[in-house]
Design a protein around this motif. Structure first.
Motif, PDB file in Angstrom:
ATOM      1  N   ARG B 200       0.845  -1.197   0.000  1.00 58.01           N
ATOM      2  CA  ARG B 200       0.000   0.000   0.000  1.00 58.01           C
ATOM      3  C   ARG B 200       0.876   1.241   0.000  1.00 58.01           C
ATOM      4  NH1 ARG B 200      -5.745  -0.947   1.712  1.00 58.01           N
ATOM      5  NH2 ARG B 200      -5.902   1.054   2.765  1.00 58.01           N
ATOM      6  N   VAL B 201       0.503   2.183  -0.887  1.00 58.21           N
ATOM      7  CA  VAL B 201       1.266   3.427  -1.002  1.00 58.21           C
ATOM      8  C   VAL B 201       0.286   4.587  -0.916  1.00 58.21           C
ATOM      9  CG1 VAL B 201       2.811   4.789  -2.467  1.00 58.21           C
ATOM     10  CG2 VAL B 201       2.931   2.290  -2.546  1.00 58.21           C
ATOM     11  N   ALA B 202       0.588   5.579  -0.109  1.00 61.80           N
ATOM     12  CA  ALA B 202      -0.252   6.773  -0.039  1.00 61.80           C
ATOM     13  C   ALA B 202       0.615   8.018  -0.153  1.00 61.80           C
ATOM     14  CB  ALA B 202      -1.045   6.802   1.264  1.00 61.80           C
ATOM     15  N   LEU B 203       0.066   9.023  -0.837  1.00 63.23           N
ATOM     16  CA  LEU B 203       0.817  10.250  -1.116  1.00 63.23           C
ATOM     17  C   LEU B 203       0.134  11.442  -0.449  1.00 63.23           C
ATOM     18  CD1 LEU B 203       1.210   9.651  -4.963  1.00 63.23           C
ATOM     19  CD2 LEU B 203       2.736   8.879  -3.131  1.00 63.23           C
ATOM     20  N   GLY B 204       0.931  12.270   0.203  1.00 57.96           N
ATOM     21  CA  GLY B 204       0.397  13.474   0.832  1.00 57.96           C
ATOM     22  C   GLY B 204       0.807  14.717   0.069  1.00 57.96           C
ATOM     23  N   ALA B 205      -0.059  15.718   0.060  1.00 55.82           N
ATOM     24  CA  ALA B 205       0.204  17.050  -0.511  1.00 55.82           C
ATOM     25  C   ALA B 205       0.343  17.050  -2.032  1.00 55.82           C
ATOM     26  CB  ALA B 205       1.433  17.697   0.137  1.00 55.82           C
ATOM     27  N   VAL B 206      -0.085  15.983  -2.691  1.00 53.33           N
ATOM     28  CA  VAL B 206      -0.038  15.983  -4.162  1.00 53.33           C
ATOM     29  C   VAL B 206      -1.413  15.713  -4.758  1.00 53.33           C
ATOM     30  CG1 VAL B 206       2.394  15.368  -4.384  1.00 53.33           C
ATOM     31  CG2 VAL B 206       0.693  13.567  -4.214  1.00 53.33           C
ATOM     32  N   VAL B 210      -5.263  13.215   0.603  1.00 52.11           N
ATOM     33  CA  VAL B 210      -4.220  12.193   0.511  1.00 52.11           C
ATOM     34  C   VAL B 210      -4.707  11.143  -0.484  1.00 52.11           C
ATOM     35  CG1 VAL B 210      -3.127  10.307   1.791  1.00 52.11           C
ATOM     36  CG2 VAL B 210      -3.261  12.588   2.804  1.00 52.11           C
ATOM     37  N   LEU B 211      -3.795  10.641  -1.338  1.00 50.47           N
ATOM     38  CA  LEU B 211      -4.183   9.697  -2.396  1.00 50.47           C
ATOM     39  C   LEU B 211      -3.548   8.342  -2.174  1.00 50.47           C
ATOM     40  CD1 LEU B 211      -3.138  11.805  -5.512  1.00 50.47           C
ATOM     41  CD2 LEU B 211      -5.456  11.644  -4.569  1.00 50.47           C
ATOM     42  N   ARG B 212      -4.256   7.283  -2.549  1.00 49.31           N
ATOM     43  CA  ARG B 212      -3.608   5.975  -2.683  1.00 49.31           C
ATOM     44  C   ARG B 212      -2.973   5.924  -4.073  1.00 49.31           C
ATOM     45  NH1 ARG B 212      -6.433   1.576  -0.483  1.00 49.31           N
ATOM     46  NH2 ARG B 212      -5.126   0.171  -1.704  1.00 49.31           N
ATOM     47  N   ALA B 213      -1.765   5.421  -4.174  1.00 53.71           N
ATOM     48  CA  ALA B 213      -1.116   5.275  -5.471  1.00 53.71           C
ATOM     49  C   ALA B 213      -1.335   3.839  -5.935  1.00 53.71           C
ATOM     50  CB  ALA B 213       0.364   5.611  -5.346  1.00 53.71           C
ATOM     51  N   LYS B 214      -2.512   3.597  -6.505  1.00 53.65           N
ATOM     52  CA  LYS B 214      -2.915   2.218  -6.776  1.00 53.65           C
ATOM     53  C   LYS B 214      -2.137   1.553  -7.906  1.00 53.65           C
ATOM     54  CE  LYS B 214      -7.226   2.268  -4.404  1.00 53.65           C
ATOM     55  NZ  LYS B 214      -8.661   2.235  -4.351  1.00 53.65           N
ATOM     56  N   LYS B 215      -1.761   2.345  -8.914  1.00 53.98           N
ATOM     57  CA  LYS B 215      -0.964   1.751 -10.010  1.00 53.98           C
ATOM     58  C   LYS B 215       0.391   1.300  -9.483  1.00 53.98           C
ATOM     59  CE  LYS B 215      -2.958   4.467 -13.700  1.00 53.98           C
ATOM     60  NZ  LYS B 215      -2.777   5.782 -14.342  1.00 53.98           N
ATOM     61  N   THR B 216       0.954   2.111  -8.620  1.00 52.61           N
ATOM     62  CA  THR B 216       2.247   1.762  -8.029  1.00 52.61           C
ATOM     63  C   THR B 216       2.107   0.513  -7.159  1.00 52.61           C
ATOM     64  OG1 THR B 216       2.656   4.138  -7.939  1.00 52.61           O
ATOM     65  CG2 THR B 216       4.209   2.725  -6.773  1.00 52.61           C
ATOM     66  N   VAL B 237       4.909   6.189  -9.664  1.00 55.71           N
ATOM     67  CA  VAL B 237       4.320   7.028  -8.615  1.00 55.71           C
ATOM     68  C   VAL B 237       4.344   8.505  -9.035  1.00 55.71           C
ATOM     69  CG1 VAL B 237       6.106   7.751  -6.939  1.00 55.71           C
ATOM     70  CG2 VAL B 237       3.962   6.810  -6.121  1.00 55.71           C
ATOM     71  N   SER B 238       5.390   8.916  -9.728  1.00 51.87           N
ATOM     72  CA  SER B 238       5.447  10.303 -10.222  1.00 51.87           C
ATOM     73  C   SER B 238       4.290  10.592 -11.170  1.00 51.87           C
ATOM     74  CB  SER B 238       6.760  10.562 -10.961  1.00 51.87           C
ATOM     75  OG  SER B 238       7.826  10.596 -10.054  1.00 51.87           O
ATOM     76  N   SER B 239       3.964   9.614 -12.005  1.00 49.41           N
ATOM     77  CA  SER B 239       2.891   9.827 -12.974  1.00 49.41           C
ATOM     78  C   SER B 239       1.525   9.778 -12.297  1.00 49.41           C
ATOM     79  CB  SER B 239       2.965   8.775 -14.086  1.00 49.41           C
ATOM     80  OG  SER B 239       2.590   7.510 -13.567  1.00 49.41           O
ATOM     81  N   GLU B 240       1.451   9.105 -11.159  1.00 53.76           N
ATOM     82  CA  GLU B 240       0.165   8.945 -10.483  1.00 53.76           C
ATOM     83  C   GLU B 240      -0.196  10.127  -9.587  1.00 53.76           C
ATOM     84  OE1 GLU B 240      -1.775   5.028  -8.650  1.00 53.76           O
ATOM     85  OE2 GLU B 240       0.404   5.006  -8.705  1.00 53.76           O
ATOM     86  N   ARG B 254       6.886  18.480  -7.347  1.00 54.24           N
ATOM     87  CA  ARG B 254       6.239  17.528  -6.435  1.00 54.24           C
ATOM     88  C   ARG B 254       6.183  16.124  -7.043  1.00 54.24           C
ATOM     89  NH1 ARG B 254       2.079  22.008  -4.463  1.00 54.24           N
ATOM     90  NH2 ARG B 254       2.609  21.985  -2.256  1.00 54.24           N
ATOM     91  N   ARG B 255       5.873  16.074  -8.358  1.00 56.06           N
ATOM     92  CA  ARG B 255       5.836  14.778  -9.044  1.00 56.06           C
ATOM     93  C   ARG B 255       7.170  14.067  -8.927  1.00 56.06           C
ATOM     94  NH1 ARG B 255       1.773  13.423 -12.252  1.00 56.06           N
ATOM     95  NH2 ARG B 255       0.404  15.108 -12.900  1.00 56.06           N
ATOM     96  N   LYS B 256       8.211  14.806  -9.267  1.00 60.86           N
ATOM     97  CA  LYS B 256       9.552  14.236  -9.284  1.00 60.86           C
ATOM     98  C   LYS B 256       9.930  13.753  -7.877  1.00 60.86           C
ATOM     99  CE  LYS B 256      14.023  14.808 -11.307  1.00 60.86           C
ATOM    100  NZ  LYS B 256      14.206  13.442 -11.635  1.00 60.86           N
ATOM    101  N   VAL B 257       9.652  14.603  -6.877  1.00 58.57           N
ATOM    102  CA  VAL B 257      10.069  14.274  -5.515  1.00 58.57           C
ATOM    103  C   VAL B 257       9.257  13.096  -4.951  1.00 58.57           C
ATOM    104  CG1 VAL B 257      10.222  15.159  -3.153  1.00 58.57           C
ATOM    105  CG2 VAL B 257      11.010  16.552  -5.053  1.00 58.57           C
ATOM    106  N   ALA B 258       7.987  12.994  -5.347  1.00 56.87           N
ATOM    107  CA  ALA B 258       7.187  11.843  -4.890  1.00 56.87           C
ATOM    108  C   ALA B 258       7.901  10.558  -5.306  1.00 56.87           C
ATOM    109  CB  ALA B 258       5.781  11.900  -5.480  1.00 56.87           C
ATOM    110  N   GLY B 259       8.382  10.528  -6.550  1.00 55.53           N
ATOM    111  CA  GLY B 259       9.121   9.362  -7.039  1.00 55.53           C
ATOM    112  C   GLY B 259      10.398   9.136  -6.247  1.00 55.53           C
TER     113      GLY B 259
END
Lengths: 152, 274
Positions: B200-206, B210-216, B237-240, B254-259
């Motif tokens: 399970r992956v979740a992303l904050g501030a993007v 807060v989002l689940r990164a389901k593809k990842t 994750v960057s694309s998601e 933010r995209r780049k840093v999430a990755g």
């Protein structure tokens, strides 16, 4: 609302708006102006006081929640005219310039040293991370904390 | 008359007649008051409700009172043991002063997309219990600062299953202390012989919440952890992520840093395998 608590060792009662900031109660109702308002949003730590052994921002603290608590401000640290060892160390190390952050820095240091007699540099930085200083660059403040550490 | 009431037990919620704004540690409310917001609110101080300050270890779950503070999360060893991502988020949230006062319930109710405890709660499969119902955290947030909470509905507990799994949290902000996250990533998984399970992956501030990164998650599920897989997961994750440009940061950054954060978490884990 009547609120009673222990302030610098003395039991006090204040009758005021329960949502009034502890910061304003300390400064206006008790004339303890050593506690400073910097940002008023919990970002700078100038208003830090010790409540039940924990460091908190008095600008974010509703006075109603002080009921029954034990509160220490910078005025409660010295023994009359005799400065607390932390205050002495700050003066000796030149850790005070404009002085606005100093009360908060000193109280945050007290909470740290009450818990850990010999903190590492990292632990000192962590304990003071909620207190901003725009003058010293922090080097002398950290030196001051170490001075107290050595004396103990 | 003062627009204020203080309650000391949950049962007293029923006695409240007016629509209220709940007050716990005050760390999100006072900055708003300072800016002239919330002036006409009727406040209800819940900080004295003792039962909401407890963390109970049940057979299958951790039951965390909504008034548990971030300092409690750091100091009580059960969090590191059963909810490491939450523990790691508490270490980097705010400052000592803020952590001593800010509560988990408040962080959730405030519903900021950058609330640091929220991505960990997503990956730990937390449930939010209120005085009225229990809801999966995935269904709790409606948008920035918006939740499903009705007027005078109070978060009472956070329920986290005690499954044996690993979880991590990392954030990037402009400085170490007191920084609001530009991007944060929480991750949970089980590792069996180098293979990732139940990811399970979740992303904050993007995103708006807060989002689940389901593809990842799907990509990593069942994969043997390797440098190549980590790099690819970072790209996915960057694309998601669905960030916006705002005063804190640019979307492209933010995209780049999430990755990068996801890669950093997994690289740390890979070193440990080797």
């Amino acid at each position: 609302m009547k609120i009673s608590f222990k302030l610098n060792g003395k039991r006090v009662i204040v009758d005021t708006d329960p949502m009034k900031r502890l910061l304003d109660v300390l400064r206006e109702d008790f004339n303890l102006t050593g506690t400073k308002e910097g940002c008023g949003k919990g970002e700078c730590g100038a208003c830090s006081v010790i409540v039940d052994g924990k460091i908190v921002n008095s600008c974010l603290f509703p006075v109603c929640q002080a009921e029954g608590c034990e509160i220490t401000t910078i005025e409660g640290l010295s023994d009359g005219e005799k400065l607390h060892p932390i205050q002495k160390a700050f003066i000796e190390a030149g850790a005070v310039q404009c002085g606005f952050c100093t009360p908060g820095m000193v109280l945050a240091t007290k909470v740290l040293l009450d818990k850990k007699k010999n903190p590492t540099d990292e632990e000192i930085k962590e304990a003071l991370s909620g207190n901003l200083c725009r003058c010293t660059g922090y080097v002398k403040i950290i030196e001051a904390v170490k001075k107290v550490r050595r004396k103990k | 008359m003062e627009k204020f009431i203080k309650i000391s037990k949950l049962a007293d919620l029923k006695k409240i007649k007016n629509p209220v704004k709940f007050l716990a540690g005050g760390t999100d409310i006072y900055p708003l008051l300072k800016d002239g917001f919330l002036e006409n609110e009727f406040f209800c101080d819940i900080s004295g409700i003792k039962e909401l300050k407890e963390t109970k270890i049940k057979k299958d779950v951790l039951e965390i009172g909504a008034l548990v503070t971030f300092s409690d999360v750091i100091e009580n060893p059960v969090f590191k043991k059963y909810a490491n991502a939450l523990y790691e988020s508490a270490l980097v949230m705010g400052s000592p002063q803020i952590r001593n006062r800010a509560t988990l319930g408040g962080n959730i109710a405030n519903a900021s997309p950058s609330g640091d405890s929220i991505p960990p709660l997503f990956v730990l499969k937390a449930k939010i219990k209120t005085n009225l119902r229990t809801v999966d955290i995935d269904r709790f947030f409606m948008g920035p600062k918006k939740t499903i909470l009705k007027k005078n509905e109070l978060i009472t507990r956070i329920i986290i299953p005690k499954e044996q799994k690993e979880s991590y949290f990392m954030k990037v902000g402009p400085r170490k202390a007191l920084a609001i996250s530009k991007v944060s990533v929480a991750m949970a998984f089980k590792m069996q012989k180098g293979v990732l399970k139940d990811v399970r992956v979740a992303l904050g501030a993007v995103g708006p919440t807060v989002l689940r990164a389901k593809k990842t998650e799907d990509f990593l599920e069942g994969k043997h952890l390797s440098d190549r897989i980590i790099k690819k997961a970072g790209e996915i994750v960057s694309s998601e992520a669905m960030p916006i440009d705002d005063f804190r940061s640019l979307a492209v950054y933010r995209r780049k840093v999430a990755g990068s954060i996801l890669e950093k978490i997994l690289e740390g884990r890979l070193k440990w395998v080797r």
